[in-house]
Design a protein around this motif. Structure first.
Motif, PDB file in Angstrom:
ATOM      1  N   GLY A  78      45.472 -64.426  -4.178  1.00 28.77           N
ATOM      2  CA  GLY A  78      45.809 -63.300  -4.941  1.00 28.77           C
ATOM      3  C   GLY A  78      46.273 -63.525  -6.324  1.00 28.77           C
TER       4      GLY A  78
ATOM      5  N   LEU B 124      43.055 -63.958  -8.113  1.00 27.70           N
ATOM      6  CA  LEU B 124      42.277 -62.396  -8.420  1.00 27.70           C
ATOM      7  C   LEU B 124      42.920 -61.967  -9.711  1.00 27.70           C
ATOM      8  CD1 LEU B 124      41.912 -60.651  -5.025  1.00 27.70           C
ATOM      9  CD2 LEU B 124      40.176 -61.422  -6.732  1.00 27.70           C
ATOM     10  N   GLY B 125      43.912 -62.276 -10.117  1.00 27.98           N
ATOM     11  CA  GLY B 125      44.854 -61.761 -11.356  1.00 27.98           C
ATOM     12  C   GLY B 125      44.204 -62.654 -12.480  1.00 27.98           C
TER      13      GLY B 125
ATOM     14  N   THR C 136      40.944 -62.241 -14.012  1.00 25.14           N
ATOM     15  CA  THR C 136      40.977 -61.099 -14.933  1.00 25.14           C
ATOM     16  C   THR C 136      41.668 -61.372 -16.384  1.00 25.14           C
ATOM     17  OG1 THR C 136      41.036 -59.390 -13.129  1.00 25.14           O
ATOM     18  CG2 THR C 136      41.620 -58.828 -15.390  1.00 25.14           C
TER      19      THR C 136
ATOM     20  N   CYS D 259      36.797 -58.845  -7.257  1.00 23.49           N
ATOM     21  CA  CYS D 259      38.042 -58.059  -6.808  1.00 23.49           C
ATOM     22  C   CYS D 259      37.492 -56.764  -5.822  1.00 23.49           C
ATOM     23  CB  CYS D 259      38.787 -57.320  -7.945  1.00 23.49           C
ATOM     24  SG  CYS D 259      39.959 -58.739  -8.628  1.00 23.49           S
TER      25      CYS D 259
ATOM     26  N   CYS E 197      42.949 -53.426  -2.221  1.00 22.40           N
ATOM     27  CA  CYS E 197      43.839 -53.264  -3.405  1.00 22.40           C
ATOM     28  C   CYS E 197      45.289 -53.604  -3.116  1.00 22.40           C
ATOM     29  CB  CYS E 197      44.263 -51.664  -3.618  1.00 22.40           C
ATOM     30  SG  CYS E 197      44.776 -50.867  -2.453  1.00 22.40           S
TER      31      CYS E 197
ATOM     32  N   TRP F   7      44.971 -57.652  -4.646  1.00 17.57           N
ATOM     33  CA  TRP F   7      45.035 -57.767  -6.109  1.00 17.57           C
ATOM     34  C   TRP F   7      46.005 -56.945  -6.687  1.00 17.57           C
ATOM     35  CZ3 TRP F   7      44.555 -53.363  -8.954  1.00 17.57           C
ATOM     36  CH2 TRP F   7      43.959 -52.394  -8.607  1.00 17.57           C
TER      37      TRP F   7
ATOM     38  N   SER G  17      49.060 -59.552  -7.322  1.00 20.13           N
ATOM     39  CA  SER G  17      48.873 -60.347  -8.104  1.00 20.13           C
ATOM     40  C   SER G  17      48.883 -59.973  -9.783  1.00 20.13           C
ATOM     41  CB  SER G  17      47.392 -61.070  -7.744  1.00 20.13           C
ATOM     42  OG  SER G  17      46.398 -60.025  -8.020  1.00 20.13           O
TER      43      SER G  17
ATOM     44  N   LYS H 170      39.821 -50.285 -12.033  1.00 22.65           N
ATOM     45  CA  LYS H 170      40.251 -50.513 -10.626  1.00 22.65           C
ATOM     46  C   LYS H 170      40.856 -49.398 -10.055  1.00 22.65           C
ATOM     47  CE  LYS H 170      39.089 -53.232  -8.102  1.00 22.65           C
ATOM     48  NZ  LYS H 170      38.205 -53.128  -7.162  1.00 22.65           N
TER      49      LYS H 170
END
Length: 893
Positions: A168, A171-172, A175, A191, A196, A199, A202, A233
């Motif tokens: 997790g 994923l953050g 970005t 992602c 959801c 992510w 995170s 998102k």
């Protein structure tokens, strides 16, 4: 030396290849043996000498230098085993290992490599995280590694990374660490393959981490990337689907709530960013727009209860700036759900608006909790909550009172606290508290009655503070444009508060009516011409006259008259505007009870012109409002009520003995008559029988009585002194204009049968009216009817009298008198005479034919007049006559 043959070269190459294959086989066998030996170690802990004697850098160097794919597979398989068995050995070399993995994934990607890569990543990630909480460096290496990997391999590699317990967070981080376009697009693509629920947490954690850092350009870029990612998102239908479904509803609500909390914190960071950070303003503005969009989307997605819980939590944040931002966000949300049409077009917000209007008990409890938390901030000492926090808290209480007017218990508590700060010296605080008090009173209604004395005390005290500013302070502030704005701001808030109090508690305001009326009638700001302030003052005055019964309002309103006269034009006009509105709303019993009192008051005020008050600069405007109230009263009266009052008014108009005062009173009286005739029309015509003598007297009276001594003449007021050469004074000029206007309306509306204008009245009025053709205007007619206006009035009055008479027996003497004036030596008299003849011809038409024999000789004389205007008018009359008769008149001229 003999040359090498082709067979020799081939044999040599085969030998070299055989050697290479043998070496490769030996290397793979040795690596396999080392892996088995390493895997068989069961000692815990592993002896230090074993770790020190293991040359791991050599293995890592061998992995990078080897060109054989099979050997490299065995090397990384060995490294995987070493990481699992002896993590202390490899931890210091972790960065180099990851760099080698990147090269390995770039160059080699078969099925065996997939398996080895997966095992290696599964071993490395736990090893790193078990010894280092800072994952930034780890993820930076991975992102850097992915830059050299083909696009289709990136997702596969990332999937293996995400299987670790830090998935997790990765994923953050993909970005936030994205600094290039491909990196950001890859993060969004990656992602999209995950729920959801993976992510969201995170990103929330990483936003917390960013918020704890000192804001700089790099941190701002990371924040921008995160907000851009979140904005994208949040459009994912999965979130909406999860919120609607009952599965894991609480978890997703908590996630979104926590995310919203962090976004609010970051909004405050962005807005407080200093220019010295070097962030372009356009980027900063775009960032703010992203954050606002994110917050609005989150608000739409969150259940109301969760949204309120988040706001309450943010209000309790240790950071005062975050508290302020949370309060402001709630206010903006409530205003967006108000009457803004642009939001009503959006289905989601329209549904949300409906949801906010139907709160359940849980939500109402949260609203109450929100109010109490906000009130705590509002009441806290200045060293705990700054003035800006108190302003934001006041605004929240205001919007809550407007949106949820059913919280009587908590609102009563809030009202008392808010009133305490109305008297604050800070303009913004005082103004906000006044507006909040108004909203609370509107919400509480009669429940606000216990706080009414306290509220009125504070409001009236604040209004007196504005009024009591020293003159020098006003002048000084006026020069720097500060006092005017602040004073108007607070006073506008006072007016709005009084409107709310009057609407909800009108029946209980009797002890305060005198002060309220003085405020709206005498206070300079209540009489301001500034549009917004004027609108609020007018709204309060209208509310007072509509809500407060006449039995309560009339006495204090009439008692303000004396002070209003001393105050000036606007104050007196305001009194009678309010009186007119009050009278217009009276029912029959109230009219019967109060009409005499109102009439006497209006009659008293109608004599204001004779008093020559220095405070009254524009008596005409004031008198117009007095007459307006007077006429409105007459509209409510029956004939039996009106007649005696009208006779009393006629007697009042002739009760003044001094000539100047008598003329002034007559002007006011005939201004009233004009308005009565205009509004009542034919119903008022019979009342002119009481006015004929007064009209004649006003039209023929001399400026000064003959025989008045020169000594006494000097004592007469200059503005009404006799003019030399037969000219009228401006006052008498105006009086005669008012009389002629009244008579014109009488003749115009005289349509009943039998007609009011009979032969006797006609004869009485004929000579006085015709004599106005030869009257010379005064030298100066400023602020009085112009000569042109009076000329038009003379012509229309005499002409309308002929129309109303409707008899050729009466037309002949009138026509004769007018024709005789065309032989006057005065040009104005001749012009007016011809104009009257033209009016008669235009309006009597065929009826005028009987008068032609007498008129034609006069027209012949006028055609030879030396004045072009007279000659032109005469020609126009002749043309019109020829049109009516159908024949030429040249032979008769």
């Amino acid at each position: 030396m003999p040359k090498a043959t082709h067979e020799d070269e081939t044999l040599s190459c085969n030998s070299a290849q055989a050697v290479t294959d043998t070496v490769t086989y030996i290397q793979q066998a040795l690596l396999l043996v080392l892996e088995n030996i390493t895997a068989s170690i069961n000692v815990d802990p592993i002896p230090k000498d074993m770790i020190q004697n293991f040359d791991f850098p050599l293995v890592l160097s061998f992995a990078r230098d080897s060109n054989d794919l099979g050997v490299r597979n065995h090397i990384f398989s060995l490294i995987t085993t070493i990481v699992k068995i002896m993590p202390d050995l490899v931890f210091g070399q972790m960065v180099d290992i990851l760099a080698a993995i990147g090269e390995y994934a770039t160059e080699q990607w078969d099925n065996n490599a997939h398996k080895i890569f997966e095992g290696l990543i599964s071993a490395i990630l736990p090893c790193w995280l078990s010894r280092n909480d800072d994952t930034d460096q780890l993820f930076q290496i991975f992102v850097k590694m992915l830059a050299n990997v083909s696009e289709h391999r990136r997702v596969f590699i990332s999937v293996h990374i995400l299987r670790g317990r830090s998935g997790g967070q990765f994923l953050g981080h993909t970005t936030l660490l994205a600094k290039k376009q491909w990196e950001y697009e890859f993060a969004v693509q990656l992602c999209s393959n995950y729920s959801c629920s993976i992510w969201l947490p995170s990103v929330t954690v990483l936003l917390k981490k960013i918020g704890s850092c000192i804001l700089c350009e790099d941190i701002f870029k990371q924040m921008f990337a995160a907000m851009l990612f979140i904005a994208d998102k949040l459009q994912d239908p999965e979130i909406s689907r999860k919120l609607k479904s009952k599965d894991d509803l609480n978890d997703i609500q908590v996630m979104i709530g926590e995310l919203m909390e962090q976004v609010v914190c970051h909004q405050q960071l962005v807005e407080s960013a200093k220019k010295r950070l070097g962030i372009p303003s356009i980027i900063k503005s775009e960032m703010k727009a992203f954050i606002r969009g994110v917050l609005r989307t989150l608000m739409n997605g969150l259940p109301i209860s969760t949204y309120l819980e988040v706001i309450v939590k943010l209000i309790g944040n240790d950071n005062e700036n975050v508290r302020n931002k949370a309060l402001q966000l709630f206010c903006e949300t409530m205003k967006d759900l108000g009457t803004d049409k642009k939001f009503e077009k959006k289905n989601s917000l329209s549904r949300l608006k409906t949801s906010w209007s139907r709160l359940d008990e849980n939500c109402l409890g949260l609203v109450e909790k929100l109010c109490l938390e906000t009130l705590t901030l509002f009441e806290s000492p200045d060293d705990v909550s700054s003035n800006s926090t108190k302003l934001a808290a006041s605004s929240v209480l205001e919007v809550v009172a407007e949106r949820f007017p059913s919280q009587d218990r908590v609102f009563s508590t809030c009202l008392g606290s808010v009133c305490k700060r109305i008297s604050s010296d800070n303009v913004a605080t005082s103004s906000h508290c006044l507006l909040t008090a108004a909203a609370l009173v509107n919400a509480l209604g009669l429940s606000a009655l216990p706080e009414l004395p306290n509220v009125m005390k504070c409001v009236l005290k604040k209004s007196s503070d504005i009024d009591s500013v020293p003159p020098e302070s006003k002048t000084r502030a006026k020069n720097d444009n500060t006092f005017s704005n602040s004073g108007e701001l607070v006073f506008a808030s006072i007016l709005q508060t009084l409107v709310a109090i009057t609407e909800k508690l009108a029946g209980f305001l009797n002890p305060y009516l005198g002060d309220i009326l003085k405020l709206v009638v005498l206070h300079p700001l209540a009489l301001s011409s500034e549009p917004k302030l004027k609108a609020k003052a007018d709204a309060l005055r209208e509310c007072i006259t509509e809500r407060i019964p006449a039995r309560l309002l009339l006495p204090p309103l009439l008692s303000t008259y004396a002070e209003a006269v001393s105050s000036g034009d606007c104050s007196v006009s305001t009194v009678f505007v309010m009186l007119r509105k009050l009278v217009s709303s009276l029912d029959r019993p109230s009219v019967a009870a109060y009409h005499a009192k109102v009439f006497d008051f209006c009659l008293l005020a109608l004599g204001l012109r004779t008093q020559s008050c220095d405070s009254i600069q524009n008596i005409d405007a004031v008198e117009q409002n007095i007459i307006g109230a007077f006429v409105t009263l007459t509209m409510k009266l029956t004939e039996s009520m009106f007649r005696p009052l009208f006779i009393k008014t006629v007697e009042w108009s002739t009760s003044e003995s001094a000539q100047v005062e008598a003329n002034s009173r007559a002007v006011s009286f005939f201004n009233l008559i004009n308005k009565l005739a205009e509004d009542h029309r034919s119903l008022f015509v019979p009342y002119f029988k009481y006015l004929i003598d007064g009209c004649v007297k006003g039209l023929v009276a001399e400026e000064m009585e003959s025989g008045v001594s020169q000594k006494k003449r000097k004592k007469v007021d200059k503005k009404s002194s006799a003019s030399r050469g037969g000219e009228l004074s401006p006052l008498v000029w105006r009086l005669r204009a008012s009389i002629m206007e009244a008579l014109r309306k009488c003749f115009l509306y005289d349509t009943a049968s039998p007609r009011f204008l009979d032969s006797s009245k006609f004869q009485v009025l004929l000579q006085p009216l015709v004599s106005q053709l030869v009257v010379e205007p005064p030298d100066c007619v400023e602020n009085y009817p112009s000569v042109k206006d009076v000329d038009d009035l003379v012509v229309s009055c005499i002409g309308q009298m002929a129309v109303a008479a409707d008899s050729d027996l009466l037309w002949k003497p009138l026509n004769h008198e007018v024709l005789m004036q065309t032989r006057s030596e005065k040009v104005r008299a001749r012009v007016l005479g011809v104009r009257v003849v033209k009016f008669l011809v235009d309006n009597l038409r065929d009826g005028y034919m009987a008068l032609l024999p007498e008129t034609i000789p006069f027209l012949g004389e006028l055609l030879e007049d030396g004045e072009v205007t007279v000659k032109t008018l005469a020609q126009q009359v002749i043309v019109e006559m020829e049109t009516i008769t159908g024949e030429s008149l040249k032979d008769y001229l």
